[in-house]
Design an enzyme around this catalytic site. Structure first.
Site, short mmCIF file in Angstrom:
data_model
loop_
_atom_site.label_atom_id
_atom_site.label_comp_id
_atom_site.label_asym_id
_atom_site.label_seq_id
_atom_site.Cartn_x
_atom_site.Cartn_y
_atom_site.Cartn_z
N CYS A 190 0.82 -1.21 0.00
CA CYS A 190 0.00 0.00 0.00
C CYS A 190 0.86 1.26 0.00
O CYS A 190 1.99 1.26 0.48
CB CYS A 190 -0.88 0.01 1.24
SG CYS A 190 -1.90 -1.44 1.39
N TRP A 243 -3.06 -2.71 -1.47
CA TRP A 243 -2.69 -4.10 -1.80
C TRP A 243 -3.46 -4.95 -0.80
O TRP A 243 -3.18 -4.91 0.40
CB TRP A 243 -1.18 -4.27 -1.65
CG TRP A 243 -0.64 -5.55 -2.18
CD1 TRP A 243 -0.21 -5.81 -3.45
CD2 TRP A 243 -0.41 -6.77 -1.44
NE1 TRP A 243 0.26 -7.10 -3.55
CE2 TRP A 243 0.14 -7.71 -2.33
CE3 TRP A 243 -0.63 -7.15 -0.12
CZ2 TRP A 243 0.48 -8.99 -1.95
CZ3 TRP A 243 -0.29 -8.44 0.27
CH2 TRP A 243 0.25 -9.35 -0.64
N ASN A 262 -1.77 2.42 5.83
CA ASN A 262 -0.83 1.36 5.45
C ASN A 262 -0.57 0.52 6.69
O ASN A 262 -0.41 1.08 7.78
CB ASN A 262 0.52 1.93 5.01
CG ASN A 262 0.50 2.42 3.59
OD1 ASN A 262 -0.53 2.40 2.94
ND2 ASN A 262 1.64 2.87 3.10
N GLY A 263 -0.46 -0.80 6.52
CA GLY A 263 -0.17 -1.66 7.67
C GLY A 263 -1.31 -2.60 7.95
O GLY A 263 -2.22 -2.77 7.12
N LYS A 276 13.74 -15.17 -9.93
CA LYS A 276 13.58 -14.07 -10.90
C LYS A 276 12.71 -14.53 -12.06
O LYS A 276 11.80 -13.85 -12.48
CB LYS A 276 14.98 -13.65 -11.38
CG LYS A 276 15.12 -12.26 -11.85
CD LYS A 276 15.24 -11.20 -10.77
CE LYS A 276 14.50 -11.42 -9.55
NZ LYS A 276 14.63 -10.61 -8.42
N LYS A 290 6.52 -4.51 -4.03
CA LYS A 290 7.94 -4.18 -3.95
C LYS A 290 8.44 -4.26 -2.51
O LYS A 290 9.51 -4.78 -2.23
CB LYS A 290 8.14 -2.76 -4.49
CG LYS A 290 9.57 -2.27 -4.44
CD LYS A 290 10.38 -2.94 -5.51
CE LYS A 290 11.85 -2.61 -5.45
NZ LYS A 290 12.63 -3.69 -6.07
N GLU A 348 9.00 -15.08 -10.93
CA GLU A 348 8.21 -13.91 -10.55
C GLU A 348 7.86 -13.02 -11.74
O GLU A 348 6.78 -12.46 -11.77
CB GLU A 348 8.79 -13.12 -9.36
CG GLU A 348 10.16 -12.59 -9.49
CD GLU A 348 10.68 -11.93 -8.19
OE1 GLU A 348 9.92 -11.69 -7.25
OE2 GLU A 348 11.89 -11.65 -8.15
N ARG A 408 5.10 -0.02 -6.08
CA ARG A 408 5.07 -0.80 -4.85
C ARG A 408 4.13 -2.00 -4.93
O ARG A 408 4.20 -2.89 -4.10
CB ARG A 408 4.62 0.09 -3.69
CG ARG A 408 5.60 1.18 -3.36
CD ARG A 408 5.01 2.14 -2.35
NE ARG A 408 4.76 1.51 -1.08
CZ ARG A 408 5.60 1.53 -0.06
NH1 ARG A 408 6.73 2.16 -0.17
NH2 ARG A 408 5.32 0.93 1.07
N HIS A 436 16.69 -37.61 -5.21
CA HIS A 436 15.81 -38.02 -4.12
C HIS A 436 14.36 -37.61 -4.38
O HIS A 436 13.66 -37.17 -3.48
CB HIS A 436 16.33 -37.47 -2.79
CG HIS A 436 17.69 -37.95 -2.47
ND1 HIS A 436 17.95 -39.24 -2.06
CD2 HIS A 436 18.89 -37.34 -2.57
CE1 HIS A 436 19.24 -39.40 -1.89
NE2 HIS A 436 19.84 -38.25 -2.21
N GLU A 447 18.15 -17.62 -6.78
CA GLU A 447 17.77 -16.30 -7.26
C GLU A 447 17.37 -16.35 -8.75
O GLU A 447 16.39 -15.72 -9.16
CB GLU A 447 18.91 -15.29 -7.04
CG GLU A 447 18.70 -13.92 -7.64
CD GLU A 447 17.47 -13.17 -7.11
OE1 GLU A 447 16.84 -13.65 -6.15
OE2 GLU A 447 17.14 -12.12 -7.69
C1 G6P Z 1 9.61 -8.42 -2.10
C2 G6P Z 1 10.26 -7.98 -3.41
C3 G6P Z 1 11.59 -8.70 -3.59
C4 G6P Z 1 12.49 -8.46 -2.39
C5 G6P Z 1 11.80 -8.83 -1.08
C6 G6P Z 1 12.58 -8.34 0.12
O1 G6P Z 1 9.22 -9.74 -2.17
O2 G6P Z 1 9.40 -8.26 -4.49
O3 G6P Z 1 12.21 -8.26 -4.77
O4 G6P Z 1 13.66 -9.21 -2.53
O5 G6P Z 1 10.51 -8.22 -1.00
O6 G6P Z 1 12.55 -6.94 0.15
P1 G6P Z 1 13.63 -6.03 0.84
O7 G6P Z 1 13.17 -4.63 0.58
O8 G6P Z 1 13.60 -6.38 2.29
O9 G6P Z 1 14.94 -6.33 0.21
#
Ligand code: G6P
Length: 587
Positions: free
Chosen positions: A2, A75, A99-100, A468, A582, A471, A27, A487, A464
């Protein structure tokens, strides 16, 4: 997640709010709304989906030109994304965005319902709004009403609040960031600076328990009814930091920035690397990609600095019963510095008496402010939801920290200064081969399942690469420790299934090569990323061999670009993948 924006000044508030909401789009959100105040009237407009839907509605409904307003991107957490659940919410004279998460919303709702309050939405936010309204009816004083209400709320919140009887915005927060931008007598409320950079680069940070009153004369902040002098902070960021710079997506722009940012980061930190050699145990805690950067750190520290490292996701760590022997260091990694679980993990570590080091991008964030020591990666604003440049810089920071620790302990005798000089150019050369990765993307973009395999540090890189890809492209993908395949998971390998294998650690090279042969024998189509040719016939990308601390930096951009190109071919919303945010500011 949010986002909040608010404005008091001479401009048309709806224009400022819309600009702010567009800037907060990155975000992640699923609905949006604004409330503008004119004399004794507050007009609320909400819409599901993109901000452009809200903008069209604002135009169609000929929303008034006013000088005060608040806006929000939501969100969904409590209740589906629809107009009723979207913010702002109104109860009596009070209109609010939040927010929160209010954790005791259910109990409060029951209490307020008994007192005659009627709720329209399924949100926890409406409960907070009703609570303030409840106290306002009794006290006829906004600051008192807000103070009484926040005493009863548990959970996290940042609020921007209007009262139909006052030409003011009130703001307060706990565990969710909120800043107030200042420019002469104009004030801008925002959950992050990106929302208001078009208008100002100066702001104050609101601390928990403080209440800001913002009107056409400026800003007053109080805590327990006492006025507080707030320091004005100036950011070096500007509105152009939010530009795509000619690129089609932020994700590709941000990947392209990696060489220059690495150069700057090394330059700024090489003579000032945190020394963690005195600690006998290390915990690395983070979420998402930051966690996977942490796993690279774990393998480097264990192998070269001979220290035990526990690397765990913050959502588990915060509730775990992990022990804290003497001399435990807890490293938290976060781009935003506002990830709720990572903040909770940091607080737990501090409570347990551990020393805390934060690897963080946003310098004014909660994690930066609450940790004992900080390593700032200085990636600038990262707009694409899926992190690329910040992850690279987190890996580079961990490389420096692990190298320094091994060096301090005299466990290694080589120097990496020359490699550091070379890295930006080597990364650029790798990124410049984008056309090669596009060809690979063409081969995989119609597949349903993709595997990544590697061992130890190469497995961490795979995690990673796989994250990537899934997502941004929505292709199902798994990263596996290559030796674990047998396994169970090997049963999923079918003819033509793409398998990416990372082979950079010479000590376990032969073992991973055997695993590639095993999947090839079952019909997989393997893509090997390695530091020297193999005898296998698979598609192979050879990257230059460099010191082991920096080696992942030459593999990661390839995986980022393959993910980008694949998502591009599938027509995905690359910068804003569905359901993702984000900055995950709720648990
Ligand atoms: C979300 C983002 C990721 C990020 C993660 C941790 O899931 O989409 O890209 O790695 O949060 O966020 P931070 O701001 O703590 O690195």
């Amino acid at each position: 997640m949010c986002g909040i924006v608010g404005y008091v000044g001479k401009k048309d508030s709806k224009e400022v709010l819309l600009t702010g909401l567009y800037n907060l789009e990155y975000r992640g959100y699923d609905s949006a709304g604004i409330a503008v105040k004119d004399k004794d009237k507050i007009e609320i407009i909400k819409s599901v989906g993109k901000i452009s839907n809200l903008e069209n509605k604002i135009k169609k409904e000929k929303v008034l030109k006013t000088n005060i307003g608040i806006g929000h991107t939501r969100w969904a957490t409590h209740g589906e994304p629809n107009e009723t659940n979207a913010h702002p919410h109104r109860c009596g004279d009070i209109v609010l965005v939040h927010n929160g998460i209010i954790e005791n919303a259910k109990e409060l709702k029951e209490k307020l319902e008994k007192a005659g309050e009627v709720f329209k939405s399924e949100t926890d936010t409406e409960v907070a709004c009703a609570l303030i309204s409840h106290y306002y009816k009794k006290e006829k004083n906004m600051k008192k009403a807000i103070s009484l209400a926040i005493k009863e709320l548990t959970g996290s919140y940042a609020f921007a609040i209007l009262n139909v009887n006052e030409d003011k915005i009130y703001a307060t927060r706990k565990d969710s960031p909120l800043i107030i931008g200042v420019k002469g007598k104009e004030s801008f409320i925002a959950s992050d600076i990106a929302a208001i950079l078009e208008y100002t680069n100066q702001y104050i940070l609101l601390e928990p328990g403080e209440i800001a009153e913002v009107d056409s004369n400026g800003l007053i902040v109080t805590k327990n009814n006492k006025k507080i002098d707030k320091e004005i902070v100036k950011t070096s960021l500007s509105a152009s930091s939010n530009d795509k710079n000619g690129y089609e997506h932020y994700m590709i722009k941000e990947i392209m920035e990696e060489p220059v940012l690495l150069e700057k980061m090394f330059e700024n930190n090489i003579n000032n690397i945190p020394d963690i050699s005195r600690f006998s145990e290390v915990h690395i805690v983070a979420c998402g990609s930051a966690l996977y950067a942490g796993m690279i750190g774990k393998f480097l520290l264990e192998k070269y600095s001979h220290v035990n490292v526990l690397c765990e996701c913050a959502s588990e760590y915060r509730y775990s019963n992990v022990a804290y022997p003497k001399k435990t260091l807890v490293i938290v990694i976060s781009q935003s510095g506002e990830t709720a679980d990572t903040i909770a993990a940091l607080r737990k570590a501090k409570k347990e008496g551990a020393y805390t080091l934060a690897i963080v991008n946003v310098e004014t964030s909660t994690i930066a402010r609450e940790s004992d020591e900080q390593f700032f990666i200085s990636a600038g604003p990262e707009i694409a939801v899926a992190t690329t440049k910040a992850y690279m810089l987190q890996v580079a920071a961990l490389a420096l920290i692990s190298y320094n620790s091994a060096k301090q302990k005299k466990l290694i005798d080589f120097d990496i200064k020359e490699d550091i000089r070379l890295i930006p150019k080597l990364v650029k050369d790798i990124i410049d081969k984008r056309e090669e990765y596009k060809e690979i993307a063409k081969e995989i973009y119609e597949k349903d399942n993709i595997f990544f395999i590697g061992r130890l540090i190469d497995h961490a890189i795979c995690l990673e690469g796989s994250l990537k890809l899934k997502e941004v492209s929505y292709i199902h993908s798994e990263a596996y420790a290559a030796g674990e395949l047998k396994h169970g998971t090997i049963s999923l390998i079918n003819k033509g299934m793409p398998v990416f294998a990372i082979v950079t650690d010479d000590d376990i090279r032969d073992k991973t090569i055997s695993n590639i042969e095993e999947v090839d024998a079952r019909g997989a189509k393997s893509y090997i990323i390695t530091t020297r040719e193999t005898k296998l016939k698979d598609t192979t990308i050879v990257v230059p061999k460099i010191n082991p601390f920096m080696q992942p930096l030459l593999v990661v951009p390839i995986l980022q670009l393959i993910a980008y190109e694949t998502a591009y071919l599938r027509g995905c919303d690359i910068d804003k993948p569905k359901n993702l945010a984000k900055s995950v500011t709720v648990e």
